[in-house]
Design a protein around this motif. Structure first.
Motif, short mmCIF file in Angstrom:
data_model
loop_
_atom_site.label_atom_id
_atom_site.label_comp_id
_atom_site.label_asym_id
_atom_site.label_seq_id
_atom_site.Cartn_x
_atom_site.Cartn_y
_atom_site.Cartn_z
N LYS A 259 0.97 -1.73 -0.03
CA LYS A 259 0.51 0.01 -0.51
C LYS A 259 0.70 1.31 -0.46
O LYS A 259 0.22 2.38 -0.73
CB LYS A 259 -1.31 -0.03 1.17
CG LYS A 259 -2.07 -0.87 1.59
CD LYS A 259 -3.21 -1.42 2.61
CE LYS A 259 -3.69 -2.50 2.23
NZ LYS A 259 -5.25 -1.80 3.51
N ASP A 260 2.01 1.83 0.85
CA ASP A 260 2.86 2.08 0.86
C ASP A 260 3.63 3.09 -0.96
O ASP A 260 3.60 3.27 -0.55
CB ASP A 260 3.63 2.17 2.12
CG ASP A 260 3.29 3.09 3.11
OD1 ASP A 260 1.81 3.43 3.80
OD2 ASP A 260 4.00 2.06 4.41
N ALA A 261 3.68 0.95 -1.00
CA ALA A 261 4.92 1.30 -2.55
C ALA A 261 3.79 2.18 -3.53
O ALA A 261 3.90 3.24 -4.08
CB ALA A 261 4.95 -0.53 -2.87
N LEU A 262 2.58 1.48 -3.57
CA LEU A 262 1.80 2.08 -4.63
C LEU A 262 1.53 3.47 -4.42
O LEU A 262 0.97 4.57 -5.39
CB LEU A 262 0.69 1.33 -4.96
CG LEU A 262 0.21 -0.21 -4.90
CD1 LEU A 262 -0.83 -0.93 -5.20
CD2 LEU A 262 0.73 0.00 -6.74
N ARG A 263 1.18 4.39 -3.13
CA ARG A 263 1.12 5.50 -2.27
C ARG A 263 2.32 6.44 -2.95
O ARG A 263 1.87 7.06 -3.65
CB ARG A 263 0.89 5.98 -1.31
CG ARG A 263 0.77 7.29 -0.80
CD ARG A 263 -0.02 7.25 0.61
NE ARG A 263 0.63 6.82 1.57
CZ ARG A 263 2.17 6.86 2.08
NH1 ARG A 263 2.08 8.48 1.64
NH2 ARG A 263 2.51 6.72 2.92
N PHE A 264 3.58 6.23 -2.84
CA PHE A 264 4.75 6.21 -3.33
C PHE A 264 4.01 6.47 -4.81
O PHE A 264 4.91 7.45 -5.77
CB PHE A 264 5.62 5.87 -2.78
CG PHE A 264 6.23 6.89 -1.06
CD1 PHE A 264 6.43 7.79 -1.41
CD2 PHE A 264 6.13 5.85 -0.44
CE1 PHE A 264 6.03 8.52 -0.21
CE2 PHE A 264 5.52 6.13 0.70
CZ PHE A 264 6.53 7.67 1.38
N TYR A 265 4.55 5.05 -5.66
CA TYR A 265 4.12 5.07 -6.90
C TYR A 265 3.86 6.03 -7.94
O TYR A 265 3.81 6.50 -8.81
CB TYR A 265 4.07 3.67 -7.73
CG TYR A 265 5.50 2.80 -7.45
CD1 TYR A 265 6.32 3.26 -7.93
CD2 TYR A 265 5.55 1.30 -6.51
CE1 TYR A 265 7.54 2.08 -7.62
CE2 TYR A 265 6.12 0.52 -6.51
CZ TYR A 265 7.51 1.23 -7.31
OH TYR A 265 8.44 0.03 -6.98
N GLU A 266 2.38 6.53 -6.89
CA GLU A 266 1.49 7.03 -6.82
C GLU A 266 1.60 8.75 -7.39
O GLU A 266 1.69 9.64 -8.50
CB GLU A 266 0.46 6.99 -6.64
CG GLU A 266 -1.07 7.47 -7.70
CD GLU A 266 -1.28 6.65 -9.15
OE1 GLU A 266 -1.78 7.85 -9.98
OE2 GLU A 266 -1.32 6.17 -9.19
N LYS A 267 2.72 8.57 -6.74
CA LYS A 267 3.18 10.35 -6.02
C LYS A 267 4.16 10.64 -7.44
O LYS A 267 4.10 11.86 -7.73
CB LYS A 267 3.30 10.67 -4.98
CG LYS A 267 2.33 10.11 -3.87
CD LYS A 267 3.05 10.71 -2.83
CE LYS A 267 2.26 10.84 -1.39
NZ LYS A 267 3.01 11.73 -0.63
N SER A 268 5.08 9.75 -7.74
CA SER A 268 5.83 9.66 -8.35
C SER A 268 6.02 9.53 -10.11
O SER A 268 6.33 10.72 -10.75
CB SER A 268 7.00 8.24 -8.41
OG SER A 268 8.47 8.47 -9.45
N LYS A 269 4.53 8.92 -10.17
CA LYS A 269 3.85 9.16 -11.83
C LYS A 269 3.20 10.69 -12.36
O LYS A 269 3.75 11.29 -13.70
CB LYS A 269 2.54 8.13 -11.73
CG LYS A 269 2.22 7.88 -13.15
CD LYS A 269 1.31 6.74 -12.90
CE LYS A 269 0.18 6.33 -14.31
NZ LYS A 269 -0.52 5.77 -14.73
N GLN A 270 2.23 10.61 -11.21
CA GLN A 270 1.93 12.24 -11.06
C GLN A 270 2.45 13.48 -11.68
O GLN A 270 2.37 14.09 -12.38
CB GLN A 270 0.99 12.46 -10.18
CG GLN A 270 0.02 11.75 -9.57
CD GLN A 270 -0.88 11.77 -8.19
OE1 GLN A 270 -0.27 12.53 -7.38
NE2 GLN A 270 -1.80 11.23 -8.55
#
Length: 649
Positions: A259-270
Motif C-alpha cells: 500500500k505504501d509502495a503504490l502510494r509513493f509510485y502514484e505520487k512519482s507518476k503524477q
C-alpha cells in the motif's frame, strides 16, 4: 537488499534547477522577443528559452533550441552557438535520448576546442562522461571525469570540482565500490549543505541514498531520499521529486508494504507525467511492474514490461533490459506460456553474453557461471518434477567451469610471462645489435674522415708546394732574364697562370674533402668568390647572381656539393670563353621538393642538335647524374645558351 530495487542515478552536470519561476521567466522572455527585433538579442532569447523550457516542457525546449542554432549561425557567434548545442545536448539527456545528446555535446566540444576554451571543454567532458555512465561505458566515463576534475582543481573551481567528484562517486557505485562511492558523494553533500546549494542537494542526497541502499542500509537510504524530496520540493525540481518517490516506493515494495509502495509510485507518476521523459517513464513503468509481480498481478505486469522493452532495446540500457527479460520470464512462467518463456530465456542469454564481452577473464568466468546457472533455473520452471536432478547437474557444471576457468587463467598467465620474457630478450638483442652497428658505422666514418684529412694534407703539402715552386720559378725566370722573344714570354705566362688556376682548383678540392657535409651557405660563398674573380678577368661581362635565402638550411655531402660547384663553374667558364656574351645570369631557387639552378648567357649560342658536345658539357651532365639530378642545355645561334639543373631536395 535484492538488486531488483530501482536505482535512479541523476547525474550532477545536468541543468539542476527546475525553478518554480521558470514559466514566469519564459513568459517574460517571449514578451521581450516580440518587443526587440534585434538579431543578436533574438538569438540570445532563443537560447534562454531552450534552457528554461528544459525545466518544464522538453518538446518546446528542442523547438527553441533549433531556432537558437539558426540565429547563432546567422550571426557567426561561435560562443553562443557552442552554448546552444550544449543546452540541446542537456535537453536530449533529460529526454533519455543519449545518442542525440552525445552528438550535440560533441558539436559544442569541437567549437570550444577551436576557440581554445579550456573551461568550456571541461564542462562538456563532464556532460559526455554522464552519457558514457548512462550507457555503461564506465572506463571511458571515469577517464573523462578525471580529465575534467584535473582542470577544475587546477583553477580552484570548487563548485565544479564538487560536481565532478559526485559523478566519480556514481561511477564507483556502478562498479560496486561502495565505500569509495560513499566517501566521494558524502564529501559533495557536506560541501553543498555548507554553501546552501539546495538545487544541487536534490541530486546529491538522492545519489547518497542509492549508495546506502546498495550497502543494505535502508534506514539511511530512506533518510537521504526524504532529504532529496524536500530539497527538490523547495526548488521545484519535478524530476528529482519523482525519482525520490520512486526510490522510496522501491524500498517499500521490498519491505512487502504494498500500500505504501503504490502510494509513493502514484505520487512519482503524477509528477513524472509532466516531464515527458521517455527514460523516466520507462524506469517508472519497469519499477511498477516489479510491484505488480510481488502482488501477483501478472497481466498488469506483462503490459508494462512489454511497453518498456522496445525503449530499452533501442537505447541499449542493458541492465534495465536484463531486468525486463527476467521479469517477463517470471510472468510467462506463471501464465503457463512455455514458448514465451523459451523466447525470453534465449534473448536473456544473448544479452548476458553481450555484457560478458566487456569483463576481465576472471569476471567473464564468474559471469558465465552465473549466466549458466540462471539459464538452467529458467528452464527448470518448465519441469518442476526434475528440479533435484537439474540442480545436481548445475552444481557439477559450476565446479567444472570454475576448475576450467582457474586452469585456463593459470595457463594464460604462464603463456603471457613466457611471451613477455622472450619479447624482452629479443628487444635486448635488437638493441645490442643496433648499438654495435652504430659503433661500427661511427668507426668507419672516423677512418674515412682521417683518410680524407691525410689525403688533403698530402695534396696541400706535396702537390701544392710543387705548384707554388713552378709559379715562383717561372716568375723568377721572367724577371731575372730580359726575354725578348714575345712568344716565349707568353708561353711562360700561360704556364704560370695555369699553375695558379690549378692551385685554386686544388684548394677547392681540399675544402670539399675536409668537410663530411657542405652547407648551402658555404657553397654560396664559393660561387660568389668565383664570380668576383671572373669579373676581374672579364670586366666587359655583366654578372647577375640570385640565390634565395630559403636555401640556407640545406646541406649536401662533400661529393654533392663539389659536383654542383664544379658544374656551375664549368658553365660560367664556357660562357666566358666561347659565347662572347655581354651578360651571364646565375639563378638558384627553392621549389616545393627540389632546387632549380639556371645559368643563362646572351652570347652567340650554337645549334645543339647538330653540334657535337665537348668534354666540358659531358662532364657537367655526368656530375649532375651522379647526384641524381637532371641536366638540360638549350642553345640557339645568336640567341644565347641556357643550362638548367634540377636537384631533388
Amino acid at each position: 537488499m535484492k538488486n531488483k530495487l530501482l536505482l535512479i542515478f541523476l547525474l550532477l552536470s545536468l541543468p539542476n534547477a527546475f525553478s518554480q519561476k521558470a514559466q514566469d521567466i519564459i513568459d517574460g522572455l517571449k514578451k521581450e522577443l516580440k518587443a526587440n527585433p534585434d538579431d543578436r538579442k533574438t538569438a540570445s532569447i532563443y537560447s534562454d528559452l531552450t534552457w528554461y523550457y528544459s525545466k518544464v516542457a522538453i518538446d518546446s525546449a528542442l523547438h527553441y533550441g533549433g531556432k537558437a542554432v539558426v540565429e547563432s549561425k546567422k550571426l557567426g557567434d561561435s560562443t553562443l552557438l557552442a552554448q546552444v548545442y550544449s543546452d540541446i545536448g542537456a535537453v536530449y539527456f533529460i529526454k533519455g535520448d543519449f545518442l542525440n545528446s552525445k552528438l550535440n555535446y560533441l558539436t559544442a566540444y569541437n567549437i570550444r576546442k577551436l576557440r581554445k576554451d579550456a573551461k568550456g571543454l571541461a564542462k562538456i567532458n563532464n556532460n559526455l562522461a554522464n552519457i558514457y555512465e548512462k550507457t555503461h561505458q564506465y572506463k571511458q566515463a571515469m577517464s573523462t571525469f578525471l580529465e575534467a576534475l584535473e582542470y577544475f582543481e587546477a583553477v580552484k573551481d570548487e563548485k565544479n570540482s564538487s560536481i565532478t567528484k559526485g559523478n566519480i562517486g556514481l561511477i564507483l557505485l556502478k562498479l560496486k565500490n561502495y565505500p569509495k562511492a560513499l566517501q566521494y558523494i558524502n564529501e559533495v553533500v557536506v560541501y553543498q549543505e555548507k554553501n546552501g546549494f539546495t538545487e544541487e542537494l536534490c541530486v546529491s542526497c538522492l545519489n547518497l541514498g542509492n549508495v546506502y541502499l546498495q550497502m543494505q542500509d535502508t534506514v539511511n537510504a530512506l533518510k537521504f531520499y526524504d532529504k532529496s524530496v524536500k530539497a527538490c520540493t523547495a526548488v521545484g525540481n519535478k524530476k528529482g521529486i519523482s525519482s525520490g518517490y520512486n526510490n522510496i516506493a522501491s524500498i517499500k515494495t521490498e519491505q512487502k508494504k504494498s500500500k505504501d509502495a503504490l502510494r509513493f509510485y502514484e505520487k512519482s507518476k503524477q509528477v513524472r507525467e509532466e516531464l515527458h521523459s521517455d527514460l523516466d517513464k520507462a524506469n517508472f513503468d519497469l519499477n511498477l511492474a516489479q510491484d505488480y509481480l510481488v502482488n501477483k498481478k501478472y497481466r498488469e505486469a506483462q503490459k508494462l514490461l512489454l511497453s518498456t522493452r522496445p525503449f530499452y532495446e533501442q537505447t541499449r540500457c542493458n541492465e534495465k533490459l536484463q531486468k525486463n527479460y527476467k521479469s517477463l520470464i517470471t510472468v510467462y512462467s506463471y501464465l503457463n506460456k512455455p514458448d514465451s518463456v523459451a523466447f525470453y530465456v534465449d534473448k536473456l542469454a544473448v544479452l548476458d553474453e553481450q555484457l560478458l564481452v566487456d569483463k576481465t577473464v576472471k569476471q567473464t568466468t564468474e559471469l558465465e557461471t552465473k549466466y549458466q546457472t540462471e539459464k538452467k533455473e529458467k528452464l527448470l520452471q518448465k519441469s518442476k518434477a526434475a528440479i533435484a536432478i537439474r540442480e545436481l547437474e548445475i552444481k557439477k557444471q559450476e565446479t567444472q567451469f570454475l576448475v576450467l576457468g582457474l586452469v585456463s587463467w593459470g595457463l594464460l598467465i604462464i603463456i603471457y610471462l613466457i611471451y613477455r620474457q622472450q619479447k624482452l630478450k629479443n628487444k635486448q638483442q635488437q638493441q645490442e645489435f643496433e648499438l654495435k652497428s652504430a659503433i661500427a658505422k661511427i668507426e668507419t666514418q672516423n677512418k674515412l674522415q682521417e683518410q680524407r684529412l691525410q689525403i688533403s694534407r698530402d695534396l696541400h703539402d706535396n702537390i701544392g708546394s710543387q705548384l707554388t715552386f713552378i709559379i715562383s720559378s717561372v716568375d723568377n725566370i721572367k724577371y731575372a732574364f730580359e726575354i725578348q722573344n714575345q712568344k716565349l714570354d707568353h708561353k711562360l705566362s700561360n704556364i704560370s697562370n695555369f699553375a695558379k688556376s690549378t692551385i685554386i682548383e686544388l684548394r677547392d678540392t681540399i675544402w670539399a674533402m675536409n668537410h663530411s657535409e657542405i652547407t648551402f651557405e658555404d657553397l654560396k660563398a664559393r660561387i660568389h668568390n668565383f664570380v668576383e674573380k671572373a669579373k676581374e678577368v672579364r670586366q666587359d661581362i655583366a654578372f647577375d647572381v640570385t640565390i634565395e635565402d630559403s636555401l640556407k638550411p640545406i646541406t649536401f655531402s662533400s661529393v654533392e656539393g663539389m659536383n654542383i660547384y664544379r658544374t656551375i663553374q664549368e658553365a660560367i667558364n664556357n660562357s666566358i670563353k666561347y659565347a662572347e656574351a655581354n651578360s651571364i645570369k646565375i639563378d638558384i631557387r627553392k621549389r616545393q621538393n627540389s632546387i632549380d639552378i639556371t645559368i643563362v648567357d646572351d652570347g652567340k649560342g650554337f645549334d645543339s642538335t647538330t653540334t657535337a658536345l665537348g668534354n666540358g658539357i659531358q662532364n657537367m651532365k655526368k656530375r649532375i647524374a651522379e647526384i641524381n639530378g637532371t641536366f638540360a642545355l638549350q642553345s640557339t645561334p645568336q640567341a644565347g645558351t641556357t643550362i638548367t639543373i634540377n636537384l631533388i631536395s
